[in-house]
Each structure stands twice: as C-alpha cells, then as structure tokens.
Design a protein around this motif. Structure first.
Motif, mmCIF file in Angstrom:
data_model
loop_
_atom_site.group_PDB
_atom_site.id
_atom_site.type_symbol
_atom_site.label_atom_id
_atom_site.label_comp_id
_atom_site.label_asym_id
_atom_site.label_seq_id
_atom_site.Cartn_x
_atom_site.Cartn_y
_atom_site.Cartn_z
ATOM 1 N N ALA A 184 0.686 -1.198 -0.098
ATOM 2 C CA ALA A 184 0.029 0.037 -0.040
ATOM 3 C C ALA A 184 0.819 1.209 0.120
ATOM 4 O O ALA A 184 0.642 2.145 -0.774
ATOM 5 N N GLY A 185 1.912 1.391 0.706
ATOM 6 C CA GLY A 185 2.926 2.509 1.066
ATOM 7 C C GLY A 185 3.534 2.645 -0.534
ATOM 8 O O GLY A 185 3.728 3.752 -1.186
ATOM 9 N N ARG A 186 4.140 1.508 -1.030
ATOM 10 C CA ARG A 186 4.629 1.582 -2.556
ATOM 11 C C ARG A 186 3.991 1.990 -3.215
ATOM 12 O O ARG A 186 4.046 2.966 -4.203
ATOM 13 N N GLN A 187 2.744 1.479 -3.522
ATOM 14 C CA GLN A 187 1.660 1.900 -4.465
ATOM 15 C C GLN A 187 1.290 3.442 -4.514
ATOM 16 O O GLN A 187 1.018 4.044 -5.322
ATOM 17 N N ALA A 188 0.942 3.803 -3.226
ATOM 18 C CA ALA A 188 0.610 5.067 -3.107
ATOM 19 C C ALA A 188 1.749 6.295 -3.554
ATOM 20 O O ALA A 188 1.586 7.028 -4.089
ATOM 21 N N ALA A 189 3.010 5.924 -3.237
ATOM 22 C CA ALA A 189 4.012 6.615 -3.537
ATOM 23 C C ALA A 189 4.387 6.606 -5.164
ATOM 24 O O ALA A 189 4.428 7.561 -5.637
#
Length: 190
Positions: free
Chosen positions: A66-71
C-alpha cells in the motif's frame, strides 16, 4: 487442560476458560496478551489472527505494498517531491504493535528509492498530539511550497493536510495531492 480457576487467575476471557468454541478468529490490532498467545499454542486451539503481526495463521492487509503503490501513484502523476505524513511519530519507532505503519513507511521509502527520489517523513520525533495536527499541517504548508504529493498514514493525517491546504488556498489535487492509507472507512472530501 488447566482448571477453570487457574485460567481465571491468569486473566483469560471466558471463551478460553470454558472451551465453548471449536476454533477462533482473533481480531487484535494492538497489544495481544502473551497469556492468550501461550494458551492458544499450548492447548492447540485452531485459530486465525486478523490484522496483526503473528508469524503464522495470520490474515492482514499488505501495508508495505500500500505504501509502495501510493508513492508510485504520486510519482506517476509527475510529483518529484512526495512526502510520508505520520503525525503520530510513535508509530515509526520499533514498536511491534505498530507494524502496519512501519510497513507502509518502508513501502513508501522503497518506491522513492527505486524512482531515484529523496524520501521525506513528516513527523515530530515526540509525536504530535492529535488536537494539534491541523496546526502542524498548516505550518508545514506555509513553509514548504507546492507542488508535492503526500502519502498520509491514516485518514486523520490526510484530513489535517486537506483542511490546512483549503485554508491556505492551495489547490488539491493540482498543487498538493494526498493519498491516505487506512483500515477505516473510506474518506471522500469535496
């Protein structure tokens, strides 16, 4: 099996003491008691942990991704500066009960590194009390000029920046785009 009185003395819930179930689905997100973990292991009670960081029998969201995709989404939108906002800095320490915040932050950092961009985390090392989040966000937006993206660790963090941006006439999503990662209900602001 231990007696009910000895289990009561250990502070275990009735459901454990009376063996009223064939298996358990446990939804603990913070501070899982060692007594509960030990009991489940010793008594071989079939169980599945929900949304917690256990080595086995666990179902939980992929907070790292989720953190990777958001960034990556903000980078793909053209932002060269993408920040991670967690105004509860206590979540970014080594507290194992805050595994989801650590995973989201790690995913964000890895995406930034893969894109060749600097990662920046917005938080106060002491943790910002929730009643001052808006003030923190407003001060940050006054000092740091857009454009940039924000990966917010939770809807409350996102909302502080959304309200502050509106008060300062900063255009969302043109000047500042915010993606919130949360396990709560969806938040839509118009």
């Amino acid at each position: 099996m231990p007696s009910e009185s000895s289990l009561r003395d250990q502070g275990l819930p009735n459901v454990f003491r009376r063996r009223q179930v064939d298996g358990l689905i446990l939804n603990f997100t913070h501070g899982v008691s060692d007594k509960v973990k030990d009991y489940l292991q010793v008594q071989s009670v079939p169980h599945v942990w929900i949304n917690t960081s256990m080595p086995v029998n666990t179902v939980r969201p992929d907070d790292y991704d989720a953190g990777r995709q958001a960034a990556n989404r903000l980078i793909d939108m053209g932002f060269k500066r993408v920040l991670f906002a967690n105004l509860q800095a206590l979540h970014l320490n080594d507290n194992p009960n805050q595994f989801y915040a650590l995973d989201r932050h790690r995913g964000y950092r890895d995406a930034m590194e893969a894109a060749g961009l600097k990662s920046e985390t917005m938080c106060d090392a002491r943790g910002v009390p929730d009643y001052t989040w808006f003030d923190f966000a407003e001060n940050f937006l006054r000092v740091n000029k857009p454009p940039f993206g924000i990966v917010a660790d939770g809807n409350n963090n996102a909302l502080a920046f959304i309200v502050a941006a509106r008060m300062l006439n900063i255009a969302i999503p043109d000047d500042v785009s915010i993606i919130s990662i949360d396990d709560k209900f969806d938040m839509t602001v118009h």
